[in-house]
Design a protein around this motif. Sequence first.
Motif, short mmCIF file in Angstrom:
data_model
loop_
_atom_site.label_atom_id
_atom_site.label_comp_id
_atom_site.label_asym_id
_atom_site.label_seq_id
_atom_site.Cartn_x
_atom_site.Cartn_y
_atom_site.Cartn_z
N PRO A 164 0.90 -1.26 0.01
CA PRO A 164 0.00 0.08 -0.07
C PRO A 164 0.79 1.28 -0.05
CG PRO A 164 0.04 -0.84 2.26
CD PRO A 164 0.62 -2.10 1.45
N ARG A 165 0.39 2.11 -0.62
CA ARG A 165 0.96 3.68 -0.41
C ARG A 165 0.30 4.56 0.41
NH1 ARG A 165 4.61 0.75 -2.64
NH2 ARG A 165 4.62 0.39 -4.66
N ASP A 166 1.19 5.25 1.14
CA ASP A 166 0.37 6.28 1.89
C ASP A 166 1.03 7.71 1.75
OD1 ASP A 166 2.76 6.34 3.49
OD2 ASP A 166 2.38 4.95 4.63
N GLN A 167 0.19 8.55 2.34
CA GLN A 167 0.60 10.07 2.14
C GLN A 167 1.98 10.24 2.56
OE1 GLN A 167 -2.59 12.18 3.66
NE2 GLN A 167 -3.39 12.44 1.69
N LEU A 168 2.36 9.91 3.89
CA LEU A 168 3.51 9.99 4.42
C LEU A 168 4.70 9.45 3.68
CD1 LEU A 168 5.15 11.31 6.86
CD2 LEU A 168 4.79 8.83 8.17
N SER A 169 4.52 8.32 2.90
CA SER A 169 5.50 7.71 2.11
C SER A 169 5.75 8.79 0.96
CB SER A 169 5.10 6.24 1.89
OG SER A 169 5.94 5.78 0.87
N GLU A 170 4.63 9.19 0.46
CA GLU A 170 4.61 9.82 -0.75
C GLU A 170 5.44 11.19 -0.55
OE1 GLU A 170 3.60 8.99 -3.81
OE2 GLU A 170 3.01 6.83 -2.89
N LEU A 171 5.34 11.88 0.85
CA LEU A 171 5.77 13.05 1.11
C LEU A 171 7.27 12.93 1.50
CD1 LEU A 171 3.09 14.65 3.32
CD2 LEU A 171 3.68 15.74 1.09
N THR A 172 7.82 11.96 2.04
CA THR A 172 8.90 11.58 2.52
C THR A 172 9.92 11.17 1.89
OG1 THR A 172 8.45 9.81 3.77
CG2 THR A 172 8.38 11.78 5.02
N GLY A 173 9.36 10.12 0.62
CA GLY A 173 10.01 9.44 -0.03
C GLY A 173 10.53 7.94 0.68
N ILE A 174 10.19 7.89 1.75
CA ILE A 174 10.58 6.56 2.59
C ILE A 174 9.48 5.51 2.36
CG2 ILE A 174 10.90 5.61 4.95
CD1 ILE A 174 11.74 8.53 5.65
N PRO A 175 9.92 4.43 1.59
CA PRO A 175 8.91 3.58 1.24
C PRO A 175 8.25 2.79 2.60
CG PRO A 175 11.02 2.64 0.90
CD PRO A 175 11.31 4.07 1.34
N SER A 176 7.04 2.66 2.43
CA SER A 176 6.42 1.75 3.45
C SER A 176 5.93 0.24 2.83
CB SER A 176 5.16 2.50 4.04
OG SER A 176 4.07 2.76 3.17
#
Length: 194
Positions: free
Chosen positions: A46-58
């Motif tokens: 799944p993709r989340d907003q925090l991952s999209e903002l920081t570039g840190i994959p989840s």
Amino acid sequence: MRTWKRKGRGTGLRIVSSLDSHESELIGSLVGSLQELLAEREATAPRDQLSELTGIPSGHSAPPDDVTLGRLLPDFHRPEQDEEILADAVNSDLNGALRSMYEPGIIAAKNSAARAVIDTLPAGGGEVSLTEAQAEQWLAAINDVRLALGAMLGVTESTPEHLPPDDPNAAHLDVYHWLTVVQELLVVALAGGR
């Protein structure tokens, strides 16, 4: 496959062996299948907003349903490891959080090891000549392939050394045991200088 040998010293040290064409093809096929399994898991994260903002994959917060991927990507914490954490909900939340944070990096490391094997595998067989770092990558990838194959076959301590020739898993178990030997010989070669 012949045994692994150490050649040279210092920065010129190589870990070498030789593969027959069918051995090279088999390793390439197994490692390629491993990469496909990992790519599918990674693609469905799944993709989340925090991952999209920081570039840190989840990654996924739930463990894989597939037994093979479950063996490659096990839970980080199991209740029997810590008597203080008794509630299943706490354990589930802990595993989910740890998995979400660390699974992308674990998959990346497994893919890196698999790529090192594919990149150094002689097409059609021949000599394999590895740096120590490449040999460690080979060791990791061969271990992952063994884990996956062992999970698919349901290998346990009571699994016989050989299955009857008419058993549909007989050849797969032979490959599992062959990979065990490849791994053991590589460990011995790597440890030879330490």
